[in-house]
Scaffold this active site. Structure first.
Site, short mmCIF file in Angstrom:
data_model
loop_
_atom_site.label_atom_id
_atom_site.label_comp_id
_atom_site.label_asym_id
_atom_site.label_seq_id
_atom_site.Cartn_x
_atom_site.Cartn_y
_atom_site.Cartn_z
N ASP A 36 0.82 -1.21 0.00
CA ASP A 36 0.00 0.00 0.00
C ASP A 36 0.86 1.27 0.00
O ASP A 36 0.36 2.36 -0.27
CB ASP A 36 -0.97 0.00 1.19
N ASP A 274 -9.38 35.86 -35.13
CA ASP A 274 -8.71 34.58 -35.29
C ASP A 274 -9.50 33.46 -34.61
O ASP A 274 -9.41 32.30 -35.00
CB ASP A 274 -7.30 34.65 -34.69
N GLY A 409 -6.98 28.43 -37.31
CA GLY A 409 -7.61 29.29 -38.30
C GLY A 409 -7.45 28.88 -39.75
O GLY A 409 -8.07 27.94 -40.22
N LEU A 410 -6.56 29.57 -40.46
CA LEU A 410 -6.46 29.36 -41.90
C LEU A 410 -5.93 27.99 -42.25
O LEU A 410 -6.22 27.45 -43.31
CB LEU A 410 -5.54 30.43 -42.50
#
Lengths: 506, 425
Positions: A36, A274, A409-410
């Site tokens: 343990d 953006d 984004g793009l």
């Protein structure tokens, strides 16, 4: 008996260790077998703690079981007291010791130690880690917190942060800063960083900030009842929640026009052009109830994602999460079965998963990006840099963290336009983030595909399908097949594909 | 806890027997590597949430594929006798096997709670084996912390596998212990070159390999923690080959030589086979030994690899041994390595971790080998450490890995020499 591959929560005694390790001058004696002690490495490795957790494990063995494990426990208690000289001793049992029923509380009490001893009931076969932490801290507060005079200036306690908590270290700093900005001092932060003497002085504060309901709610309710301290119900993760939190404090202290001087950058970042590409991205959320509910609000209201599903692993939060999900028009997934979560994600095919370390694995397998919002977490989620989740800076951190794994984004448009470029294809994933390259060998829709074997995809329809971005391809395939089945078509042509697209268009 | 000094009469070193808090894993942890080694096997732990949490924490939740292990977590109803454990387990097994039809060997693994409430997994295994024959063989062993420490889990598993083997008079060499594939292939190549082709390696990668045992089986352990498997082999009539463990050039040579001797391999053949790899290993070790030589080392008990590794580091790399701790000392297995240690070395068996920490701070070794729970706290106190668990996960046996093994110990030392970050404590 319940078959389990991975678990989201450890046993309740791990929750007790999280409280003891967060505090100072506290020692926990745990009646437990060899092995343990693995719990220590959660703290020393995952959280990179430079001290051993303040825990003594009695380490009984099979040969002790027939004889005297009780004496072993008492000796361990005495040795621990003499070696570590704590101001408070916690005693409890792990799952195996619970079965041998040695009564650690009674045994420790009988030793007559000159410090308070708190006996913990940690039902290993019913409850889990968060309960263990909540219960342990509650018992400590119940034992030590006494009525004291309120402080002259307005103060509060920060309640709930523990060792091994997701960003607890930084949330404490951020909230302390925010409260200071509002003219409120922090009296005590507990369990993290508190000594038993600090707990005795909790009553000086005018109110409590419940940072994490999972680990601090029982204590806050107790303090409300017995020391007449109100506590905040809003967890300040996100811009809206932080504003609500400040309003809530204003109501508690009778200053309705409280206003912070520092604002998050999230609103502007989200409004800037953006971020248009974030609109309607389909997200799935899974974690502890508190983090999932706060994250879902941010996802929908502050980033403009489309929340397609959410759930939590802690049943204690099932009720609030269910009604929250309903308010979003969704049904909450309440489960601790990792395979069920994986199945749900595969079916929903979200574009982003907001989850735990487990969902990070699911994301890797399914080729879906993932950001971590909740425990259980791994070593990389204890960053060296300051990265809270709460308050203004927390919202900044969240914006960055969630947006980072996505195609930006793009780039997304270019991928759609020039799908056949061998270097710049969607299967390569976001170009700035190699770690999230989808794993082509695992196809989340393979099973679905097989089931619909009676409907045949014509060659040109199949190649047209491949031109759809990978993160919606699974959904497109399923929708088209469902559409075809509903219409009784045996084959899927390019026309069927686009008819289905029009049919499901919103 | 009394520190009774019982003379072992081996290497003239008294053994410091420790009884107290053990900062070690339990036997279930062995499943982390066994489930990768045995490709058609599945390990079903019958235990608690703690067992499940241990397995994923020890694995670092870093296994991306669906693991070939799971836990049947005991719940309140199982303990209160409201649910029949056998029926429940049967239901779990059937759920599992329907999802994983590729499983040919199912291990029912006992844990602390299943042993304390006395769930009879042996009978269950037999019953389930009959039910699923011939597709799935169900075998039982215990990985409980009340009976096993860390690597003893593999020992218990292998013991169960051996018990299951058919008896045969076939003359063969058996090598016991899970080894990384690359290492096992190297070993088999060396043995083949020596003319020993009939080699059975346990555990088997798949159960298709027809493995047998009997009086003409000569066996050797490749891992020092296989005491129960060793005894089971002897019970099955197999004949043990005793040697130092194959770490480093000397260890590997002695290990191979013991086999060659048993199988009457001509000296000239033996020399020819080992000449090149041995020379390579010596040369590579010499380079790493420049870092290790003269540096002191302290072993906390962990995997039972400690004594053979201490022999390698002292005798082949020039390190200075302080204390060598091992969870258990099987003299029949590590006797040769133990004899090779200098008699001033403290050998400790078992653990009382707080007292051992006092000793390590007193002696301030250059390098401390310990478990993950202790490593960072010791680093924060200014001690350089080596994670012991890496030693059971890395290819470290035989000639070609000898320098890699030495490097595992050299790296933390080189790193602490390299860093200029000021006080870290």
């Amino acid at each position: 008996m319940k078959l389990s591959v991975w678990t989201y929560e450890g046993p309740p005694h791990v929750g007790a260790i999280r409280v003891a390790t967060g505090m100072k001058k506290v020692h926990l004696v745990l009646h437990a077998p060899q092995g343990d002690t693995y719990a220590d490495l959660l703290f020393t490795m995952i959280e990179r703690r430079n001290h051993r957790p303040p825990v003594t494990y009695t380490t009984f063995q099979a040969r002790d079981l027939g004889s005297d494990t009780a004496t072993l426990f008492k000796t361990a208690c005495l040795d621990a007291y003499n070696r570590f000289k704590p101001d408070l001793l916690l005693v409890g049992a792990s799952c195996t010791a619970e079965l041998i029923q040695d009564d650690p509380g009674g045994l420790a009490e009988a030793l007559g130690l000159p410090i308070p001893v708190v006996a913990l009931e940690l039902p290993s076969y019913q409850r889990k880690e968060n309960f263990g932490a909540d219960e342990t801290f509650y018992q400590i507060v119940r034992r030590l917190a006494v009525p004291v005079e309120r402080s002259e200036n307005i103060t509060c306690n920060l309640i709930g942060p523990t060792a091994l908590g997701f960003r607890h270290r930084d949330d404490i700093v951020e909230l302390t800063k925010l409260l200071d900005d509002l003219g409120i001092d922090v009296n005590v932060c507990a369990p993290m960083g508190a000594t038993p003497a600090d707990i005795a002085h909790l009553g000086r504060a005018h109110f409590n900030v419940l940072m994490y309901p999972e680990t601090g709610e029982l204590a806050c309710r107790h303090l409300e009842r017995h020391l007449d301290q109100p506590f905040t119900k809003t967890v300040p993760i996100g811009v809206g929640a932080t504003a609500d939190f400040i309003r809530e404090i204003g109501t508690i202290i009778g200053k309705p026009d409280l206003a912070p001087s520092e604002q998050s950058r999230l609103p502007w970042y989200s409004a800037s052009v953006d971020s248009t590409y974030l609109t309607g991205k389909r997200v799935f959320l899974f974690g502890d109830g508190t983090h999932v509910m706060t994250a879902a609000r941010i996802a929908r209201d502050e980033i403009g994602f489309d929340v397609v599903g959410l759930g939590c692993f802690n049943r204690e939060m099932a009720r609030p999460l269910r009604s929250f999900a309903k308010s979003m028009g969704l049904e909450a997934l309440i489960t601790e079965d990792y395979l069920e979560v994986e199945k749900t994600i595969a079916e929903l095919s979200p574009e982003l998963i907001l989850g735990t370390q487990m969902e990070r694995h699911i994301g890797k397998r399914l080729g879906i990006p993932c950001a971590v919002i909740s425990a259980p977490v791994h070593v990389q989620d204890f960053p060296a840099r300051y990265s809270p989740q709460m308050g203004p800076e927390g919202a900044n951190v969240i914006f960055d963290t969630w947006v980072h794994p996505l195609v930006m984004g793009l780039e997304e448009h270019l991928l759609t336009m020039f799908r056949d470029d061998f270097e710049f294809s969607d299967s390569a994933g976001p170009s700035h983030h190699a770690a999230h390259t989808p794993n082509q060998s695992v196809n989340p829709t393979a099973a679905v595909h097989q089931q619909s074997a009676e409907i045949i995809w014509l060659q040109d329809a199949e190649s047209e399908l491949r031109k759809i971005p990978f993160f919606v391809r699974g959904k497109a395939r399923r929708n088209t097949e469902k559409y075809a089945a509903d219409k009784g078509f045996a084959e899927i042509s390019i026309d069927t594909l686009y008819e289905a697209k029009a049919h499901y268009a919103r | 806890m009394p520190n009774d000094l019982a003379p072992l009469g081996c290497g003239q070193a008294p053994v410091l027997k420790q009884r107290g808090q053990h900062e070690v894993f339990c036997g279930l942890t062995s499943i982390i590597w066994l489930h990768r080694k045995m490709q058609d096997a599945f390990f079903l732990v019958v235990g608690s949430r703690t067992c499940a949490h241990l397995l994923q924490s020890a694995a670092g939740v870093m296994i991306f594929a669906e693991p070939r292990f799971a836990t049947a977590i005991l719940e309140e109803t199982d303990l209160a006798g409201m649910a029949d454990a056998h029926v429940e387990l049967e239901r779990n097994v059937s759920e599992l096997l329907s999802r994983r039809p590729d499983v040919k060997r199912l291990f029912l693994v006992g844990s602390c709670p299943s042993e304390v409430i006395k769930i009879d997994l042996a009978t269950m295994a037999k019953k389930l084996s009959e039910k699923y024959a011939p597709h799935v063989n169900v075998i039982n062993f215990s990985g409980s912390g009340i009976e096993t420490t860390f690597t003893q889990g593999e020992d218990a598993c292998l013991e169960a596998v051996i018990r299951d083997l058919e008896t045969s008079d076939k003359t063969q060499l058996a090598v016991l212990g899970a080894l990384p594939d690359v290492v096992q292939d190297q070993m088999l190549r060396l043995l083949t070159q020596m003319g020993i082709a009939d080699v059975m390696v346990l555990p088997q990668v798949t159960s298709d390999t027809h493995s047998v045992v009997g009086p003409n089986t000569h066996f050797i352990c490749a891992q020092p923690f296989l005491g129960a498997s060793y005894d089971e082999m002897v019970r099955r009539g197999a004949q043990p080959i005793s040697a130092p463990f194959p770490f480093g050039a000397q260890g590997t040579t002695a290990w191979l030589a013991a086999i060659a001797d048993r199988f009457d391999v001509p000296q000239s053949t033996f020399d020819a086979v080992i000449a090149a790899p041995k020379a390579r290993a010596e040369q590579a070790i010499a380079k790493v030994a420049e870092t290790l030589s003269g540096r002191s080392i302290f072993f906390f008990p962990d995997s039972q690899l400690e004594i053979p590794l201490a022999r390698f580091l002292a005798n082949e790399c020039g390190m200075v041994l302080t204390e060598v701790g091992s969870p258990y000392i099987h003299r029949a297995l590590v006797g040769h390595d133990l004899d090779a240690l200098a008699d001033h070395v403290v050998i400790s068996e078992g653990q009382d971790v707080d007292k051992q920490l006092d000793r390590v701070f007193d002696c301030k070794p250059d390098l401390t080998v310990c478990g993950l729970g202790l490593a960072n706290p010791l680093e924060a106190e200014g001690l350089s450490t080596k994670w012991a668990i890496e030693l059971v996960f890395s290819p470290i046996h035989f000639y070609e890995q000898a320098a890699d093994l030495a490097s595992l110990f050299a790296r933390p030392l080189m790193r602490s020499d390299l860093l200029r970050v000021g006080d870290v404590a």
